[in-house]
Structures are given as structure tokens and as C-alpha cells.
Design a protein around this motif. Structure first.
Motif: not given
Length: 282
Positions: A12-13, A38-41, A45-47
């Protein structure tokens, strides 16, 4: 600047701390197993922090490169695909190298499949032995299980779904039919806990092949109960439970039988015989 060890969600993100999000956003570089995952995560979160791959196949090469960045004053965040880095995931070479050079290292608390499964498994969590992945070959796996057979605490393993049945069969052979739990897809939509014994789990997954990421938890070696006292001693313990601890006779009998590994009915019958012959008022 420090090397940050940053746990990321196991499913769960939303299972990530505010601090972890801030560190990932403010770092100069994120070292990760799979840049796509990791890019999906980060997108969630707009990182936009740059990523560099860091996995078991390029760990030695990347360690030198990342050390150079740390020496130059960069902040590097180390993540794995899911959960806490270094817990059955790469990162150990970079961490040790940074420590050896006196570079600052900071670990953030966060998600871990092993402790998540343990907290809801229903087995003892007072102590546990995290093992992670055992060897994929049966002979080596059985040898490793043999070395764990005397452990009195809960054993926690990771296993791939296509090897789960063989793992359970080997565990049953080496450890005996102990209570065990298979937890899969933790924190995800299809999260499941299958509880039983190694025999029942072997039968279950022999008929139903699992999918997803798996944690297996196995009860520690049973400890032999103390030798029971004579009939008088058993009855005295029941009396103390009633008089000193406010237990009902039924509960005092149950606890006494459990303490010494005796059938509850046997202790109950002894109690009835005692009550039948006890002087009135006793």
C-alpha cells in the motif's frame, strides 16, 4: 552529507512516513533496486529526485560511485523495491563502506514484511529469528532448517511462490508438524493469512498454488512442560488459583492442566474425587 536508509511501502503506497517522503524529496540522489518501480512511488508523491540503479548485480561498481558522491557532500537515499533496505535486499556493501570511511549514516524506521506478518500471525512475538530466504535447492534448504530445529522462538522466512510447497514439505520433514502461518500480498488488496500447521499448510498449497510475495512463520521448538507434582500438589495449585487469584474452579483446572501438559479432563476428575472426599467446608 549522510547516507539515508529509507524504507518504502511493501504494498500500500500510503504506508510511508512523512519523514521518508521529505528525505526522498530533499536527497540529491536515490539509489534503488529497480528505477521503474521506485519511479512509480516517487510519481505518487510528486518527487523528482534523480535515480540510479543499485542492485545485487552492480553493487560493487555502484558502491564506489556513490561513495564519491557522499564524499563530495551529496545526500544519498538508499531504498529497495519494497520494505526496509538490507533486510534480504542489497545495500550492505554501500552501508559498510560509508561507515568504514566515517561518513554519516542514518536509518529511518518503516515498513518491513517480516515484522508486519509477525504482528498479525498469531504466533509468539516475544522473540523471533528472522531467516529470510533459504537456499533454493532442497538438500541445502533441509540442512539450513536442521540448524534451526532447536530454536525456541518463532522462525520467519521469505519464500518465492513457486518454491513454497517444496519449502513447506522440507520444513515438515525436518521440524515436525508445528503451528505455522503463510502470509502473502501483505498490505495489498488480496492480503491473506493462512494459519494451521505445517502439515495442513502443505496440503492446502499442494491443492492451491500461491501467488505474490510470501512470508512463512513457523512456531519455535516446543518446550517440554515441567514434570507435574503428585495429585496433592496439583490440587494445591488449583486451590491457590481459586483462593489467591480469584479464578473459577474451571479456569484454575484449565491453567494447571496446561502448565504441566496434562489432559484437562484428567485434572478435572482428580479435582472431583478430591471434592468428594474432602471434609464438609473444605
Amino acid at each position: 552529507m549522510p547516507l539515508y536508509v529509507v524504507p518504502t511501502p511493501i504494498g500500500h503506497l500510503e504506508d510511508i512516513t512523512y519523514r521518508a517522503v521529505r528525505v526522498l524529496r530533499e536527497a540529491d540522489l536515490i539509489a534503488c533496486e529497480d528505477t521503474r518501480r521506485t519511479r512509480q512511488l516517487l510519481h505518487h508523491y510528486g518527487i523528482s529526485t534523480p535515480l540510479v540503479s543499485y542492485h545485487e548485480h552492480n553493487e560493487r561498481l555502484r558502491t564506489g560511485e556513490l561513495l564519491e558522491r557522499l564524499r563530495a557532500g551529496a545526500t544519498v537515499a538508499l531504498v529497495s523495491d519494497a520494505g526496509t533496505p538490507l533486510i534480504s535486499d542489497p545495500g550492505g556493501q554501500l552501508l559498510r563502506a560509508a561507515i568504514d570511511e566515517g561518513l554519516p549514516v542514518s536509518a529511518l524506521p518503516g515498513p518491513c514484511a517480516a515484522t508486519t506478518a509477525l504482528s498479525a500471525a498469531g504466533l509468539s512475538a516475544e522473540g523471533f529469528h528472522f531467516v529470510g530466504f533459504l537456499p533454493p535447492k532442497s538438500a541445502a534448504r533441509r540442512k539450513a532448517l536442521g540448524g534451526l530445529a532447536e530454536e525456541p522462538v518463532t522462525l520467519v522466512f521469505y519464500e518465492a511462490p513457486h518454491r513454497l510447497l517444496a519449502f513447506l514439505q522440507d520444513a515438515l520433514t525436518i521440524l515436525g508438524d508445528r503451528p505455522a502461518v503463510v502470509a502473502r500480498e501483505l498490505t495489498k488488496l488480496h492480503e491473506t493469512y493462512v494459519r494451521g500447521t505445517l502439515a495442513s499448510l502443505t496440503a492446502h498449497f499442494g491443492a492451491e498454488a500461491p501467488r505474490g510475495e510470501i512470508v512463512v512463520l513457523i512456531d519455535g521448538k516446543p518446550t517440554a512442560p515441567p514434570s507435574p507434582p503428585d495429585d496433592g500438589g496439583l490440587l494445591a495449585e488449583i486451590e491457590r488459583g481459586i483462593a489467591e487469584h480469584g479464578l473459577s474452579a474451571t479456569e484454575a483446572i484449565r491453567q494447571t492442566a496446561q502448565r504441566y501438559g496434562l489432559p484437562r479432563r484428567q485434572v478435572y476428575q482428580q479435582w472431583l474425587r478430591h471434592r468428594a472426599v474432602a471434609p464438609r467446608g473444605a
